[in-house]
Design a protein around this motif. Sequence first.
Motif, mmCIF file in Angstrom:
data_model
loop_
_atom_site.group_PDB
_atom_site.id
_atom_site.type_symbol
_atom_site.label_atom_id
_atom_site.label_comp_id
_atom_site.label_asym_id
_atom_site.label_seq_id
_atom_site.Cartn_x
_atom_site.Cartn_y
_atom_site.Cartn_z
ATOM 1 N N ASN A 164 -2.294 -1.084 -3.759
ATOM 2 C CA ASN A 164 -3.274 0.000 -3.782
ATOM 3 C C ASN A 164 -2.622 1.309 -3.347
ATOM 4 O O ASN A 164 -1.757 1.315 -2.463
ATOM 5 C CB ASN A 164 -4.431 -0.278 -2.813
ATOM 6 N N VAL A 165 -3.035 2.395 -3.972
ATOM 7 C CA VAL A 165 -2.779 3.730 -3.428
ATOM 8 C C VAL A 165 -3.930 4.007 -2.472
ATOM 9 O O VAL A 165 -5.097 3.777 -2.809
ATOM 10 C CB VAL A 165 -2.757 4.798 -4.548
ATOM 11 N N LEU A 166 -3.632 4.468 -1.263
ATOM 12 C CA LEU A 166 -4.648 4.794 -0.266
ATOM 13 C C LEU A 166 -4.537 6.276 0.062
ATOM 14 O O LEU A 166 -3.518 6.716 0.608
ATOM 15 C CB LEU A 166 -4.471 3.946 0.988
ATOM 16 N N ALA A 167 -5.571 7.044 -0.270
ATOM 17 C CA ALA A 167 -5.523 8.501 -0.135
ATOM 18 C C ALA A 167 -6.230 8.971 1.135
ATOM 19 O O ALA A 167 -7.395 8.650 1.365
ATOM 20 C CB ALA A 167 -6.161 9.145 -1.352
ATOM 21 N N PHE A 168 -5.504 9.748 1.936
ATOM 22 C CA PHE A 168 -6.052 10.342 3.151
ATOM 23 C C PHE A 168 -5.984 11.864 3.040
ATOM 24 O O PHE A 168 -4.913 12.459 3.205
ATOM 25 C CB PHE A 168 -5.269 9.878 4.381
ATOM 26 N N PRO A 169 -7.102 12.535 2.740
ATOM 27 C CA PRO A 169 -7.092 13.993 2.642
ATOM 28 C C PRO A 169 -6.763 14.639 3.987
ATOM 29 O O PRO A 169 -7.173 14.151 5.044
ATOM 30 C CB PRO A 169 -8.524 14.328 2.224
ATOM 31 N N CYS A 170 -6.032 15.739 3.925
ATOM 32 C CA CYS A 170 -5.677 16.477 5.141
ATOM 33 C C CYS A 170 -5.760 17.972 4.851
ATOM 34 O O CYS A 170 -5.248 18.438 3.836
ATOM 35 C CB CYS A 170 -4.271 16.106 5.613
ATOM 36 N N GLY A 171 -6.396 18.719 5.751
ATOM 37 C CA GLY A 171 -6.560 20.147 5.554
ATOM 38 C C GLY A 171 -5.707 20.997 6.476
ATOM 39 O O GLY A 171 -6.067 22.137 6.769
ATOM 40 N N GLN A 172 -4.580 20.464 6.918
ATOM 41 C CA GLN A 172 -3.731 21.200 7.871
ATOM 42 C C GLN A 172 -2.631 22.028 7.217
ATOM 43 O O GLN A 172 -1.843 22.652 7.921
ATOM 44 C CB GLN A 172 -3.120 20.214 8.872
ATOM 45 N N PHE A 173 -2.585 22.026 5.900
ATOM 46 C CA PHE A 173 -1.545 22.788 5.207
ATOM 47 C C PHE A 173 -2.182 23.920 4.411
ATOM 48 O O PHE A 173 -2.479 23.791 3.229
ATOM 49 C CB PHE A 173 -0.723 21.859 4.299
ATOM 50 N N SER B 18 0.843 -1.188 0.000
ATOM 51 C CA SER B 18 0.000 0.000 0.000
ATOM 52 C C SER B 18 0.882 1.243 0.000
ATOM 53 O O SER B 18 1.850 1.320 0.762
ATOM 54 C CB SER B 18 -0.908 0.033 1.234
ATOM 55 N N LEU B 19 0.533 2.198 -0.832
ATOM 56 C CA LEU B 19 1.195 3.496 -0.829
ATOM 57 C C LEU B 19 0.210 4.492 -0.223
ATOM 58 O O LEU B 19 -0.775 4.873 -0.856
ATOM 59 C CB LEU B 19 1.588 3.926 -2.242
ATOM 60 N N VAL B 20 0.462 4.865 1.013
ATOM 61 C CA VAL B 20 -0.451 5.741 1.758
ATOM 62 C C VAL B 20 0.000 7.185 1.573
ATOM 63 O O VAL B 20 1.169 7.511 1.812
ATOM 64 C CB VAL B 20 -0.467 5.364 3.250
ATOM 65 N N VAL B 21 -0.932 8.054 1.169
ATOM 66 C CA VAL B 21 -0.579 9.421 0.795
ATOM 67 C C VAL B 21 -1.527 10.416 1.459
ATOM 68 O O VAL B 21 -2.753 10.213 1.446
ATOM 69 C CB VAL B 21 -0.653 9.613 -0.738
ATOM 70 N N ASN B 22 -0.977 11.486 2.044
ATOM 71 C CA ASN B 22 -1.832 12.575 2.528
ATOM 72 C C ASN B 22 -2.056 13.554 1.375
ATOM 73 O O ASN B 22 -1.147 14.221 0.915
ATOM 74 C CB ASN B 22 -1.219 13.274 3.748
ATOM 75 N N VAL B 23 -3.279 13.570 0.862
ATOM 76 C CA VAL B 23 -3.578 14.289 -0.371
ATOM 77 C C VAL B 23 -4.291 15.617 -0.098
ATOM 78 O O VAL B 23 -4.790 15.861 0.996
ATOM 79 C CB VAL B 23 -4.454 13.427 -1.313
ATOM 80 N N ALA B 24 -4.337 16.458 -1.138
ATOM 81 C CA ALA B 24 -5.040 17.740 -1.072
ATOM 82 C C ALA B 24 -5.552 18.111 -2.451
ATOM 83 O O ALA B 24 -4.899 17.820 -3.461
ATOM 84 C CB ALA B 24 -4.117 18.828 -0.531
ATOM 85 N N SER B 25 -6.697 18.760 -2.513
ATOM 86 C CA SER B 25 -7.349 19.074 -3.786
ATOM 87 C C SER B 25 -6.811 20.320 -4.468
ATOM 88 O O SER B 25 -6.899 20.448 -5.691
ATOM 89 C CB SER B 25 -8.857 19.256 -3.560
ATOM 90 N N HIS B 26 -6.269 21.259 -3.682
ATOM 91 C CA HIS B 26 -5.903 22.555 -4.246
ATOM 92 C C HIS B 26 -4.455 22.930 -3.942
ATOM 93 O O HIS B 26 -4.139 24.092 -3.703
ATOM 94 C CB HIS B 26 -6.856 23.632 -3.725
#
Length: 210
Positions: free
Chosen positions: A103-112, A71-79
């Motif tokens: 699998n790529v596993l995407a975890f959105p984070c809004g701390q940046f 698994s490739l775990v990634v902290n993602v962001a839309s913008h």
Amino acid sequence: MEALGGYPVKSSAPKVKRLTVLLSMTVGVGCLFLLQTQLLKPQKPVDFYSFEVKDAKGKTVSLEKYRGKASLVVNVASHSEQTEAAYGSLQELHRELGTSHFNVLAFPCGQFGDTEPGTSSYIEAFAKSTYGVTFPFFGKIRIMGSETEPAFKFLTDSVQKIPKWNFWKFLVNPEGKVVRFWRADEPMESVRQEVAALVREIIVKKRAEL
């Protein structure tokens, strides 16, 4: 001590004292038994796949379903300034290596900054409609501070590093252990080579077990 009429009355103090000592001993033995039971009880090993998380719709899901795969775990962001390139390369990797072993596993984070302001469901829908991604998205999480998502804390504790920005990548092996991580600015080709090598190991091992 004498009662009325001059007859002696036997004191109950020694008896009460004995009962108190006996009760204390019983409680002590019980506590020791419970402690021993807990110590001897097999502890479930903690790894990434042993955690439960929220999916993009808010439903609790177990990561156990990904055990046995890379698994490739990634902290993602839309913008983020990296969003388009990152989603493109992650989707390509997800499609290239397939979901049977990876699998790529995407975890959105809004701390940046304001790079991920939306809700979990919006984030997933936006990524799929705008960038055509097909890999799993989970609920929006925090990866810093007291409310850090436990599953992601396991990743950062494993490498002793906390992401400084979006799109840090953590490679998790089939047993749920972190074997490598990459910062956002590291070349995707390096990621692809490491992930592909791990997937090949998984395939060879499975063939040998047949």
